[in-house]
Design an enzyme around this catalytic site. Structure first.
Site, PDB file in Angstrom:
ATOM      1  N   LYS A 105       0.847  -1.192   0.000  1.00 14.99           N
ATOM      2  CA  LYS A 105       0.000   0.000   0.000  1.00 14.99           C
ATOM      3  C   LYS A 105       0.883   1.243   0.000  1.00 14.99           C
ATOM      4  CE  LYS A 105      -3.954   1.901   2.605  1.00 14.99           C
ATOM      5  NZ  LYS A 105      -4.794   1.708   3.801  1.00 14.99           N
ATOM      6  N   SER A 116      -9.720   1.886   2.934  1.00 16.49           N
ATOM      7  CA  SER A 116      -8.816   2.579   2.035  1.00 16.49           C
ATOM      8  C   SER A 116      -7.839   1.658   1.288  1.00 16.49           C
ATOM      9  CB  SER A 116      -8.016   3.619   2.802  1.00 16.49           C
ATOM     10  OG  SER A 116      -7.176   2.995   3.751  1.00 16.49           O
ATOM     11  N   SER A 150      -9.788  -0.381   7.311  1.00 17.84           N
ATOM     12  CA  SER A 150      -9.242  -0.108   5.980  1.00 17.84           C
ATOM     13  C   SER A 150      -8.633  -1.290   5.237  1.00 17.84           C
ATOM     14  CB  SER A 150      -8.212   1.015   6.052  1.00 17.84           C
ATOM     15  OG  SER A 150      -8.815   2.247   5.805  1.00 17.84           O
TER      16      SER A 150
END
Lengths: 87, 469
Positions: B76, B151, B175
């Site tokens: 990420k 996210s 997330s």
């Protein structure tokens, strides 16, 4: 609960596009309205915080990363460049 | 044979037996990732990946085996990678090249994992759909009109689409688990402190954790084991003692009525199906009660926004980050312009909320109450774990969001994280396990939560449920 968005944003050194301000205020108000559920919680009894000692040994390590660290900045003569701050 | 369609454990076996090399495996994933139109990646690092794969092959040829050696992984883009652009999906860090590796990255590199690239996310991990990304949204691989969740939507979409077998994500209030549910993959949000946060760009430090998404529970297990451990660079990290595997016979599974309020019927049905499966294997259901659940989302938003306003104060655009091209009347004006242009609206709104609740006039009103709610939630878990060994709930309460919904009404989308924030606020590990069939072709997910240190046993249980589905 309403927040003075422009004033609070200025404290945090941010500004919103004027045309978006109504929408921003509505979205912030939605979150704060939901948060009112918290107000029914009784917090009259003080809780004390206890913190663990998590400091590490102060041992010098290899530093001197000047060039790598300055690589992300606007620089002049090897220094960070900013607008004039003194008259 | 399409080698991108198989999971970690097959790759492990095949790399160890020499059926294919790390280079062959890496090339297969790179080519797929480069051709993909999902916008799951912000940066693909072909050269870095190939040189890591070459090194992994060398180590394999010397007889090294197991772990994450030679396995491709995506990261990420809020986890810093030395020399590889790390943007947090923000204009603020559009061109930021970190001078150091996150501890988790350092560990992965040391153990020979192959980092393919950096995945898309909501800006600074604030959002639930990837739509707040400066680099455009990621598409859900099952239906491109849907969001992949967020996210960590890029990481989970990449795993679901077979662009990588494993990806690192982060989880502050759901997330990694929520996008895992929307993309039908496994994900763990580990016990707080188990994985160092050093190099995870801070959003809300008391909640932020690095987690793993994978196409198999075993993949998540291998990568979690690789990145775990106390780190002198993160004072909140610790060596979390591992709890041994659960025994299914007599395993007490806690389930609360509150979990099903506002939950889509099909998802509730799937959750009860998993309960019946576990019961058929010897577990027994135990009714628990979770009255503090009604406070969880608001407590989460108040606490995380307060911490975000403080953490994001560091982005002034002076030493690094976005610098305005507008003329500035002085340094204060320049910082305001840098921040106003560099941050997107969702981030700015959260900073305003955080700044407000930290202000002297309102600190006691909201923040103190939010901390008290956090204590109540922890107490509800303590009470529950007197009666049960694990807690079962749906992961999400709806099908994946249509694109555009978040922009219209963020709070309606936040609501979808209601079953995820309680364990975030309590530091407990939880695992999202994909289950089939709740939304037609689109999978959904159940959430398993247990006491601190139960990370690996939760993944073993997830493997069993995933395998039986």
């Amino acid at each position: 609960m309403t927040i003075d968005t422009k004033h609070t944003a200025a404290l945090a050194k941010i500004a919103f596009d004027e045309t978006a301000l109504d929408d921003v205020e509505r979205k912030i108000a939605d979150v704060m309205k939901d948060a009112e559920v918290l107000l029914e919680i009784d917090t009259s009894e003080e809780e004390s915080l206890s913190l663990a000692d998590t400091l590490r040994e102060d041992i010098p390590k290899e530093g001197n990363l000047r060039d790598e660290i300055l690589a992300g900045a606007v620089t002049k003569d090897g220094c960070v460049s900013v607008p004039r701050v003194v008259e | 044979m399409d080698i991108t369609a198989i999971s970690y454990e097959e790759h492990r076996k095949n790399l160890d037996s020499g059926k294919y090399s790390a280079i062959e495996l890496t090339l297969a994933y790179l080519e797929k990732a480069e051709k993909s139109d999902l916008n799951a990646f912000i940066t693909i690092d072909r050269d870095g990946a190939l040189s890591a794969a070459e090194e992994a092959d060398r180590r394999l040829s010397l007889g090294e085996r197991g772990g994450v050696l030679g396995i491709p992984v995506a990261v990420k883009d809020n986890i810093v990678t030395k020399g590889l652009r790390t943007t947090c999906a923000s204009r603020m860090l559009e061109n930021y090249i970190p001078p150091y590796d996150a501890t988790a990255i350092e560990k992965l590199r040391g153990l020979g994992a192959v980092i393919i690239g950096k995945t898309n996310l909501d800006e600074f991990a604030m959002g639930c759909t990837t739509e707040t990304s400066y680099f455009g949204r990621t598409l859900n691989p099952y239906d491109k009109n849907l969001t992949p969740g967020g996210s960590s939507g890029g990481s989970c979409a990449a795993v679901a689409a077979g662009l990588v077998p494993v990806a690192l994500g982060s989880d502050t209030g759901g997330s990694i688990r929520q996008p895992a549910a929307f993309c039908g993959v496994f994900a763990i949000n580990p016990t707080y402190g188990k994985v160092s946060r050093s190099g995870l760009v801070a959003f809300a430090s008391s909640l932020d954790r690095i987690g793993v998404a994978a196409s198999s529970a075993m993949g998540a297990k291998a990568f979690l084991s690789a990145i775990s451990g106390k780190d002198p660079l993160d004072a909140t990290s610790r060596d979390v003692p591992d709890i041994g595997d659960f025994t299914l016979k007599g395993l007490r599974i806690g389930i609360a009525d509150e979990f099903f309020e506002g939950c889509a019927e099909a998802i509730a049905d799937e959750t009860l199906k998993v309960l019946r499966l576990l019961e058929s294997l010897g577990a027994k259901a135990v009714k628990i009660s979770f009255p503090s659940l009604k406070y969880a989302l608001s407590a989460y938003h108040i606490i995380s926004s307060a911490e975000a306003s403080s953490n994001l104060a560091r982005f002034d655009g002076i030493r690094y980050g976005h610098r305005t091209s507008d003329a500035a009347s002085g340094i204060e004006d320049m910082i305001t312009k840098n921040r106003s242009e560099g941050f997107g609206e969702e981030v700015k709104r959260r900073i305003v909320i955080g700044t407000h609740v930290l202000s002297v006039s309102d600190k006691d009103k909201y923040l103190k109450k939010a901390y008290a709610a956090r204590d109540m939630i922890k107490a509800d878990y303590d009470k529950a774990f007197d009666k049960c060994d694990i807690i079962l709930s749906p992961t999400v309460v709806s099908a994946p969001y249509e694109k555009g919904l978040f922009e219209k009404s963020p709070v309606s989308v936040y609501y979808g994280d209601r079953l995820l924030v309680p364990s975030s606020l309590s530091g407990l590990p939880s695992v999202a396990v994909p289950v089939e069939g709740a939304n037609g072709d689109i999978p959904t997910s159940v959430l398993l939560t247990a006491r601190a240190g139960a990370d690996l046993p939760l993944l073993s249980l997830a493997e069993l449920i995933g395998g039986a589905e």
